[in-house]
Design an enzyme around this catalytic site. Sequence first.
Site, short mmCIF file in Angstrom:
data_model
loop_
_atom_site.label_atom_id
_atom_site.label_comp_id
_atom_site.label_asym_id
_atom_site.label_seq_id
_atom_site.Cartn_x
_atom_site.Cartn_y
_atom_site.Cartn_z
N TYR A 144 0.86 -1.19 0.00
CA TYR A 144 0.00 0.00 0.00
C TYR A 144 0.89 1.23 0.00
O TYR A 144 1.85 1.31 0.76
CB TYR A 144 -0.89 0.00 1.25
CG TYR A 144 -1.76 1.23 1.38
CD1 TYR A 144 -2.80 1.47 0.48
CD2 TYR A 144 -1.55 2.14 2.42
CE1 TYR A 144 -3.61 2.60 0.61
CE2 TYR A 144 -2.36 3.27 2.55
CZ TYR A 144 -3.38 3.49 1.64
OH TYR A 144 -4.19 4.60 1.77
N ASP A 239 9.22 2.79 -0.05
CA ASP A 239 8.18 3.43 0.74
C ASP A 239 8.35 2.97 2.18
O ASP A 239 7.93 1.87 2.55
CB ASP A 239 6.80 3.06 0.19
CG ASP A 239 5.67 3.67 1.00
OD1 ASP A 239 5.95 4.25 2.07
OD2 ASP A 239 4.51 3.55 0.57
N LYS A 267 4.24 9.05 8.91
CA LYS A 267 3.96 8.47 10.24
C LYS A 267 4.93 8.95 11.33
O LYS A 267 4.79 10.06 11.81
CB LYS A 267 3.85 6.95 10.12
CG LYS A 267 2.70 6.58 9.16
CD LYS A 267 2.14 5.19 9.28
CE LYS A 267 0.84 5.07 8.48
NZ LYS A 267 0.91 4.31 7.26
#
Length: 429
Positions: A144, A239, A267
């Site tokens: 994702y 990522d 994050k």
Amino acid sequence: MDRTKSDQLHHEALSHLVGGVNSPVRAFKSVHGNPIYFEKASGAHVTDVDGNVLVDFVQSWGPLIHGHSHPDIIEAVHEKMLNGTSFGAPHLGEIELAKRVKNRFSHMDKVRFVSSGTEAVMSAVRLARGYTGRDILVKFEGCYHGHVDSLMVSSGSGLATFGIASSPGIPQDTVATTLICPLDDLEAVEYLFNEHGGEIAAVVIEPLPANNGLLVQRPEFLHGLRNLCDQHGALLIFDEVISGFRFQGGSYGDLCGVTPDLTALGKVIGGGLPVGAYGARSEIMEQLSPLGPVYQAGTLSGNPLAMAAGAKTLDMLSEGAYQHMEHLGSLLEERLGVVLEKHGYPMRMVRRESLFWLSPGDGNPAVRADQIPNDAAALYADVHQALLERGYMLAPSAYEIGFISTSHDESHILGLVEAMDDALSSLEW
Ligand SMILES: *Cc1c(COP(=O)(O)O)cnc(C)c1O
């Protein structure tokens, strides 16, 4: 556990917010019950609007590596806030966070801050395409990268194919430049490079895929991707929005001995405020506007409150902090493993430092999306609810991972293990 007020608020929210939520996985759709309305949170605990206190292993889905409302982070943000909440102009806080990010991600000469992980990956992809002058992206099934159009792609019928959009609203033309491969299958990637090598701008991957379970990849696979990119002049994008700053030894790429061209972050680097970032060597980053032709901008990018929360968060990630999380992680892995085996529950624990996943099934943990058993959600829903009733909050989806923070201690870990033991005694499967 009484959730009358939560249920009332959820009912009211349904008239105003789509499905009552602003991000779909919060909706508890794949587990039993309604979403829980939080009122406040501190350290490892959240308190809901009915006054129930839960031990939280979601931690806002990863950003809160020091737990909820850590006093030092709150203080850093508060101090900054008194001087203004947004400038739309450069300030010292951006330099400070950039230095800290570069310290860990040494392949970055320059960093660009944005406001979410989605934005970071989207922009890194645009930069890779601009830099190489090529259009095609390679991504992996089960990774994702945020809700970026060109990356919201599932595999078609073949194993290594042009993808199909995984959401309505994404033009086929957009996904026609995304090729999709299974994880852990270097031959499939080789095949794509043989077919399309000269047109591939970048390979984008979560080096530690952690959004569809925790699908731990072999370092050799990541090495193989590095080699293929080098042979064909494509860029390798890691990522690390979820894995960044979770490892004492460095980035997950470092741990595997593989250096990407571009890395996307988010994050943890925002310490609970909205931050994303991407970075690379100067030659690539200088293609970005204002130095180069690739455009990317943001009204709130480099926001002073967010930079302050991020910098404080990273400063608090001492060796001791990582050792504490690793200790708790290994304790959980060991004790939970014993409990799962004792009850014969078809679930195994997969863990990398402070990140863990309850992998469904008895066999080896999945390393590819298609290896996750179909009954994963059903198996997990019962466990999730039973743990919630006992005061332990795991992510409301079988495919999401758990997060340990520096605010957890042994009592939270042992409590979770005990709750699982008790829960499994009461469940039938
Ligand atoms: C969370 C996540 C994103 C998206 O970040 P948002 O801040 O939710 O937009 C992208 N990639 C990975 C690997 C993530 O875990």
